[in-house]
Design a protein around this motif. Structure first.
Motif, PDB file in Angstrom:
ATOM      1  N   ALA A  17      22.153 -24.886 -55.067  1.00 44.35           N
ATOM      2  CA  ALA A  17      21.663 -25.239 -53.770  1.00 44.35           C
ATOM      3  C   ALA A  17      23.035 -25.441 -52.806  1.00 44.35           C
ATOM      4  CB  ALA A  17      20.922 -26.522 -53.819  1.00 44.35           C
ATOM      5  N   CYS A  19      23.233 -27.494 -50.457  1.00 52.68           N
ATOM      6  CA  CYS A  19      23.627 -28.646 -50.012  1.00 52.68           C
ATOM      7  C   CYS A  19      24.077 -29.631 -51.354  1.00 52.68           C
ATOM      8  CB  CYS A  19      22.184 -29.463 -49.957  1.00 52.68           C
ATOM      9  SG  CYS A  19      21.186 -29.454 -51.307  1.00 52.68           S
ATOM     10  N   PHE A  27      21.842 -34.065 -45.072  1.00 57.74           N
ATOM     11  CA  PHE A  27      20.477 -33.917 -45.325  1.00 57.74           C
ATOM     12  C   PHE A  27      19.759 -35.390 -45.489  1.00 57.74           C
ATOM     13  CE2 PHE A  27      23.095 -30.479 -46.999  1.00 57.74           C
ATOM     14  CZ  PHE A  27      22.278 -29.219 -46.508  1.00 57.74           C
ATOM     15  N   LYS A  39      19.566 -27.963 -41.460  1.00 58.35           N
ATOM     16  CA  LYS A  39      18.431 -27.026 -41.267  1.00 58.35           C
ATOM     17  C   LYS A  39      19.463 -25.568 -41.290  1.00 58.35           C
ATOM     18  CE  LYS A  39      14.497 -28.883 -39.152  1.00 58.35           C
ATOM     19  NZ  LYS A  39      13.313 -28.578 -38.405  1.00 58.35           N
ATOM     20  N   CYS A  42      20.295 -24.755 -44.899  1.00 55.20           N
ATOM     21  CA  CYS A  42      18.958 -24.612 -45.775  1.00 55.20           C
ATOM     22  C   CYS A  42      18.802 -23.028 -45.304  1.00 55.20           C
ATOM     23  CB  CYS A  42      18.072 -25.634 -45.114  1.00 55.20           C
ATOM     24  SG  CYS A  42      17.990 -27.204 -45.836  1.00 55.20           S
ATOM     25  N   CYS A  45      20.553 -20.964 -47.605  1.00 50.82           N
ATOM     26  CA  CYS A  45      20.470 -21.347 -48.974  1.00 50.82           C
ATOM     27  C   CYS A  45      19.350 -20.473 -49.911  1.00 50.82           C
ATOM     28  CB  CYS A  45      19.803 -22.622 -49.244  1.00 50.82           C
ATOM     29  SG  CYS A  45      20.002 -23.299 -50.951  1.00 50.82           S
ATOM     30  N   ARG A  48      16.185 -22.193 -51.210  1.00 50.25           N
ATOM     31  CA  ARG A  48      15.160 -22.929 -50.443  1.00 50.25           C
ATOM     32  C   ARG A  48      13.903 -23.254 -50.561  1.00 50.25           C
ATOM     33  NH1 ARG A  48      13.897 -21.084 -44.038  1.00 50.25           N
ATOM     34  NH2 ARG A  48      12.486 -23.167 -43.611  1.00 50.25           N
ATOM     35  N   CYS A  51      13.204 -25.531 -53.325  1.00 45.60           N
ATOM     36  CA  CYS A  51      13.531 -26.948 -52.863  1.00 45.60           C
ATOM     37  C   CYS A  51      12.331 -27.441 -52.119  1.00 45.60           C
ATOM     38  CB  CYS A  51      14.876 -26.704 -52.147  1.00 45.60           C
ATOM     39  SG  CYS A  51      15.449 -28.418 -51.133  1.00 45.60           S
ATOM     40  N   TRP A  65      14.414 -31.106 -46.887  1.00 40.62           N
ATOM     41  CA  TRP A  65      14.408 -30.450 -48.237  1.00 40.62           C
ATOM     42  C   TRP A  65      14.013 -29.204 -47.622  1.00 40.62           C
ATOM     43  CZ3 TRP A  65      15.097 -32.360 -53.130  1.00 40.62           C
ATOM     44  CH2 TRP A  65      15.641 -33.907 -53.182  1.00 40.62           C
ATOM     45  N   GLY A  67      14.709 -26.709 -45.672  1.00 43.41           N
ATOM     46  CA  GLY A  67      14.707 -26.766 -44.410  1.00 43.41           C
ATOM     47  C   GLY A  67      13.871 -27.302 -43.440  1.00 43.41           C
TER      48      GLY A  67
END
Length: 81
Positions: A17, A19, A27, A39, A42, A45, A48, A51, A65, A67
């Protein structure tokens, strides 16, 4: 003899991830703060969807989480019922 076990969720996806590489401040912002930066991260990512699935399955109430913000996930859960 019966031994009850609790399945441990596979969280290996979290290592990939974005993040995890940027830190949690984006986040889990202070109430009323913008989630725009989270966002954006995300959106780039590769995991995504995993997540978001995790957040929805575990009813994560705080943070961004997959996005989606807390409100967006709540709205999604309400419409999927």
């Amino acid at each position: 003899m019966y031994i009850e076990t609790t399945a441990t969720p596979d969280l290996a996806w979290q290592e990939e991830a974005l993040c995890a590489q940027t830190g949690g401040d984006f986040f889990f912002p202070e109430p009323g703060s913008s989630v725009r930066d989270a966002k954006r991260i995300c959106a780039l990512c590769p995991i995504r969807s995993a997540c978001l699935d995790f957040a929805l399955s575990n009813e994560e109430r705080f943070g961004v989480w997959g996005g989606l913000s807390e409100r967006e996930r709540l709205a999604l859960r309400r419409t999927s019922r």
